[in-house]
Design a protein around this motif. Structure first.
Motif, PDB file in Angstrom:
ATOM      1  N   UNK A 179      12.260 -17.682  -6.247  1.00  0.00           N
ATOM      2  CA  UNK A 179      11.000 -17.809  -6.985  1.00  0.00           C
ATOM      3  C   UNK A 179      10.121 -18.928  -6.404  1.00  0.00           C
ATOM      4  N   UNK A 180      10.757 -20.075  -6.138  1.00  0.00           N
ATOM      5  CA  UNK A 180       9.989 -21.205  -5.608  1.00  0.00           C
ATOM      6  C   UNK A 180       9.479 -20.877  -4.211  1.00  0.00           C
ATOM      7  N   UNK A 182       8.801 -17.923  -3.090  1.00  0.00           N
ATOM      8  CA  UNK A 182       7.702 -16.976  -3.223  1.00  0.00           C
ATOM      9  C   UNK A 182       6.396 -17.681  -3.579  1.00  0.00           C
ATOM     10  N   UNK A 183       6.488 -18.676  -4.471  1.00  0.00           N
ATOM     11  CA  UNK A 183       5.288 -19.438  -4.814  1.00  0.00           C
ATOM     12  C   UNK A 183       4.685 -20.032  -3.543  1.00  0.00           C
ATOM     13  N   UNK A 187       1.086 -18.919  -1.728  1.00  0.00           N
ATOM     14  CA  UNK A 187       0.025 -19.908  -1.509  1.00  0.00           C
ATOM     15  C   UNK A 187      -0.182 -20.184  -0.025  1.00  0.00           C
ATOM     16  N   UNK A 189       1.585 -22.019   1.998  1.00  0.00           N
ATOM     17  CA  UNK A 189       1.724 -23.440   2.303  1.00  0.00           C
ATOM     18  C   UNK A 189       2.148 -23.599   3.756  1.00  0.00           C
ATOM     19  N   UNK A 193       4.141 -28.829   4.266  1.00  0.00           N
ATOM     20  CA  UNK A 193       3.935 -28.900   2.817  1.00  0.00           C
ATOM     21  C   UNK A 193       5.032 -28.152   2.082  1.00  0.00           C
ATOM     22  N   UNK A 197       6.890 -30.258  -0.493  1.00  0.00           N
ATOM     23  CA  UNK A 197       6.557 -29.969  -1.899  1.00  0.00           C
ATOM     24  C   UNK A 197       7.575 -29.065  -2.571  1.00  0.00           C
ATOM     25  N   UNK A 198       8.273 -28.240  -1.803  1.00  0.00           N
ATOM     26  CA  UNK A 198       9.152 -27.256  -2.433  1.00  0.00           C
ATOM     27  C   UNK A 198      10.610 -27.423  -2.002  1.00  0.00           C
ATOM     28  N   UNK A 201      12.233 -31.304  -2.803  1.00  0.00           N
ATOM     29  CA  UNK A 201      12.477 -31.581  -4.225  1.00  0.00           C
ATOM     30  C   UNK A 201      13.541 -30.671  -4.820  1.00  0.00           C
ATOM     31  N   UNK A 202      13.544 -29.416  -4.373  1.00  0.00           N
ATOM     32  CA  UNK A 202      14.508 -28.478  -4.923  1.00  0.00           C
ATOM     33  C   UNK A 202      15.926 -28.808  -4.468  1.00  0.00           C
ATOM     34  N   UNK A 278      15.295 -35.358 -13.604  1.00  0.00           N
ATOM     35  CA  UNK A 278      13.857 -35.466 -13.375  1.00  0.00           C
ATOM     36  C   UNK A 278      13.350 -34.368 -12.443  1.00  0.00           C
ATOM     37  N   UNK A 279      14.288 -33.631 -11.816  1.00  0.00           N
ATOM     38  CA  UNK A 279      13.864 -32.547 -10.930  1.00  0.00           C
ATOM     39  C   UNK A 279      13.960 -31.183 -11.597  1.00  0.00           C
ATOM     40  N   UNK A 280      14.367 -31.141 -12.858  1.00  0.00           N
ATOM     41  CA  UNK A 280      14.503 -29.816 -13.469  1.00  0.00           C
ATOM     42  C   UNK A 280      13.960 -29.823 -14.891  1.00  0.00           C
TER      43      UNK A 280
ATOM     44  N   UNK B  90       9.439 -27.450 -11.217  1.00  0.00           N
ATOM     45  CA  UNK B  90       9.752 -28.343 -12.337  1.00  0.00           C
ATOM     46  C   UNK B  90       9.503 -29.811 -12.035  1.00  0.00           C
ATOM     47  N   UNK B  91       9.339 -30.156 -10.744  1.00  0.00           N
ATOM     48  CA  UNK B  91       9.114 -31.566 -10.429  1.00  0.00           C
ATOM     49  C   UNK B  91       7.628 -31.915 -10.362  1.00  0.00           C
TER      50      UNK B  91
END
Lengths: 280, 274
Positions: A179-180, A182-183, A187, A189, A193, A197-198, A201-202, A278-280, B90-91
């Protein structure tokens, strides 16, 4: 003998009551039950020194002969005669260097493994082969390569501690939810990035699990490294006292190593939990 | 510039252990700019596959998609997608989630312009007060609002909504229908939405495209929704045409196999173009 037997029965109901309280959410079990655990260890130690292990100093003897190291933790009476905390700090400084290097290399290597299937095919077997090599095996090679004990120790710690970081970083990147991704794709990216950005952090909670495991291994490796090189740290102290036949000091050093490792792990665990929430 | 969306002879075949599975075969659809079109059909009939191919997230086996005179070859910001799950990162805060797309697409704008654009669309979906909330602090409905704002803020040529309200309770769902129509009313992008909710399809769209049951799904019939806009739920519910449409759609979905176009022959059904 009779007296001690009549003393035993009330202990069990008391223990089970503690257990019940803990299950019912009472806070006292949180501190008392671990104390009981340490109590058992102490008893085992005491009984061993009385019975089958005659050379093993008892807890009381250990305390008597080595309290100076504990009560004057930062004293420096000589290069190889320092307070316990001072030894530990020396060791930690060395660990910090090796661990820092291991984290840096491990993270970068893990990123490459996680991002590129080709890279994984190429290097995964190498990783699997290098991973199980003990610090004791690396150290002589480090001495050959660097010609000095400090360099050899840092080399060994970095090399041994990096693998959990490598594996977990790669795992984290491979487990980024579709899902992330695909986002990011929708976009359009840029690669940088997308990573920043994805992907990162994930993967961060996984990476911190790796960092924690790596720190555990780094602490294991430091003792081995110091024992072989005689560096003035907690492991060096342990080996020196073994050669001097002062067994009480060995025991104190062992306990200190365990305690420090435990504290390090708790700190990293707190950090890991904080990152994960803080990441979820 | 004409931003008509043309889906032509779309066919998608998945290889399976038991041989190739033809999910879609010769799916044709033409959506004029600014139209709100809904794809409706049984679960697993390939509705989402159509959307996913238009989004560029999947490749068709044959056939193709043309948007504004250009063939779609991959995902891009000219097509905003809202997934069934909100898929917020979520972040990042609500605003940062919207900014992620805005920053990427509207590069010619200044920082403050991009920020106010993101804030504008969040305000449009009713989240003007929740800009800095993290997704974990938002309800499922609010997260889907952020997701709508994120898609609209790209100001894409086409919006692709893949059962965007499927995971919401019916009250929240009705609220979000109104939010969606409100925002859509402002700049009238082309919308293709996938749903299996007949009422939702009628209330929101200009045309409802009924897909035949898979495998080899294609367009089984198209129904025009004549109710004037802006629509009001109470008024729509009193309109006798609403019940006719509902009947037509339900019959189509209920008919065994939903294969034949003659079964849905009705005054409101037009022949499949092309």
């Amino acid at each position: 003998m009779k007296r001690s037997l009549s003393f035993v029965p009330p202990v069990l109901p008391a223990l089970s009551e503690l257990w019940m309280r803990r299950r019912m959410g009472n806070g006292s079990g949180r501190f008392l039950l671990p104390l009981v655990g340490f109590g058992f260890l102490l008893v085992l130690w005491q009984v061993s020194s009385w019975t089958w292990a005659k050379d093993l100093p008892s807890p009381a003897e250990t305390w008597e002969k080595s309290r100076i190291y504990i009560l004057q933790p930062l004293a420096k009476r000589g290069e190889m005669d320092q307070g316990l905390l001072r030894y530990v700090l020396n060791s930690l400084a060395l660990v910090a260097q090796g661990y820092g290097l291991g984290l840096l290399a491990g993270t970068l290597f893990g990123l490459l493994l996680g991002c590129s299937p080709v890279f994984t095919r190429m290097f995964d077997p190498v990783v699997q082969m290098l991973k199980p090599i003990s610090p004791l095996a690396w150290l002589p090679l480090g001495l050959v390569l660097f010609q000095n004990t400090r360099g050899a120790a840092v080399f060994t710690i970095a090399l041994c501690s990096m693998w959990p970081t490598v594996m977990n970083t790669a795992l984290g990147l491979r487990n980024v939810p579709q899902d992330y991704l695909n986002v990011g794709r929708v976009l359009r990216l840029s690669r940088l990035r997308m990573l920043w950005k994805i992907l990162l952090p994930s993967a961060l909670p996984y990476m911190f699990t790796g960092y924690r495991l790596s720190l555990g291994i780094a602490w294991l490796a430091i003792v081995a490294a110091e024992m072989l090189t005689g560096t003035p740290g907690i492991g060096g102290f342990l080996w020196q006292e073994y050669n001097a036949l002062i067994y009480e000091h060995i025991l104190v050093a062992i306990l200190a190593i365990g305690l420090v490792g435990w504290v390090l792990d708790r700190c990293m665990l707190a950090l890991e939990r904080w990152i994960t929430t803080s990441m979820s | 510039m004409d931003h008509t969306l043309l889906i032509s002879k779309l066919t998608k075949v998945y290889p399976t252990p038991r041989g190739p599975l033809v999910v879609l075969e010769d799916f044709d659809l033409r959506v004029p700019e600014g139209q709100f079109v809904t794809l409706i059909g049984h679960s697993g009939c390939g509705k989402s596959t159509v959307l996913s191919i238009v989004a560029g997230l999947q490749e068709p086996t044959s056939g193709g998609v043309i948007l504004g005179g250009r063939e779609v070859t991959g995902p891009g910001p000219d097509r905003g997608v809202v997934f069934q799950a909100p898929c917020l990162l979520p972040w990042l805060s609500a605003l940062e989630n919207v900014r992620l797309g805005v920053d990427q697409v509207h590069r010619h704008l200044s920082r403050s312009e991009r920020r106010s654009l993101a804030e504008h669309y969040l305000a449009c979906v009713g989240l003007g007060d929740a800009l800095d909330k993290m997704p974990s602090e938002l309800s499922q409905g609010m997260r889907q609002r952020v997701s709508l704002a994120r898609a609209f803020a790209l100001q894409p040529k086409v919006l692709l909504l893949d059962e965007p309200f499927g995971m919401l309770d019916s009250v929240t769902r009705c609220e979000l229908h109104d939010v969606l129509l409100d925002v859509w009313q402002q700049d009238r992008r082309t919308v293709i939405m996938v749903t299996h909710d007949v009422d939702e399809a009628i209330f929101l769209s200009d045309r409802v495209v009924m897909m035949t049951q898979g495998p080899k799904a294609r367009v089984g019939g198209i129904v025009d929704v004549p109710m004037e806009r802006p629509r009001n739920r109470a008024a729509v519910l009193q309109d006798p045409r609403y019940y006719e449409l509902r009947q037509t759609l339900l019959e189509f979905l209920g008919s065994p196999g939903a294969e034949s176009e003659t079964e849905v022959a009705s005054s409101t059904v037009e022949a499949v173009p092309g």
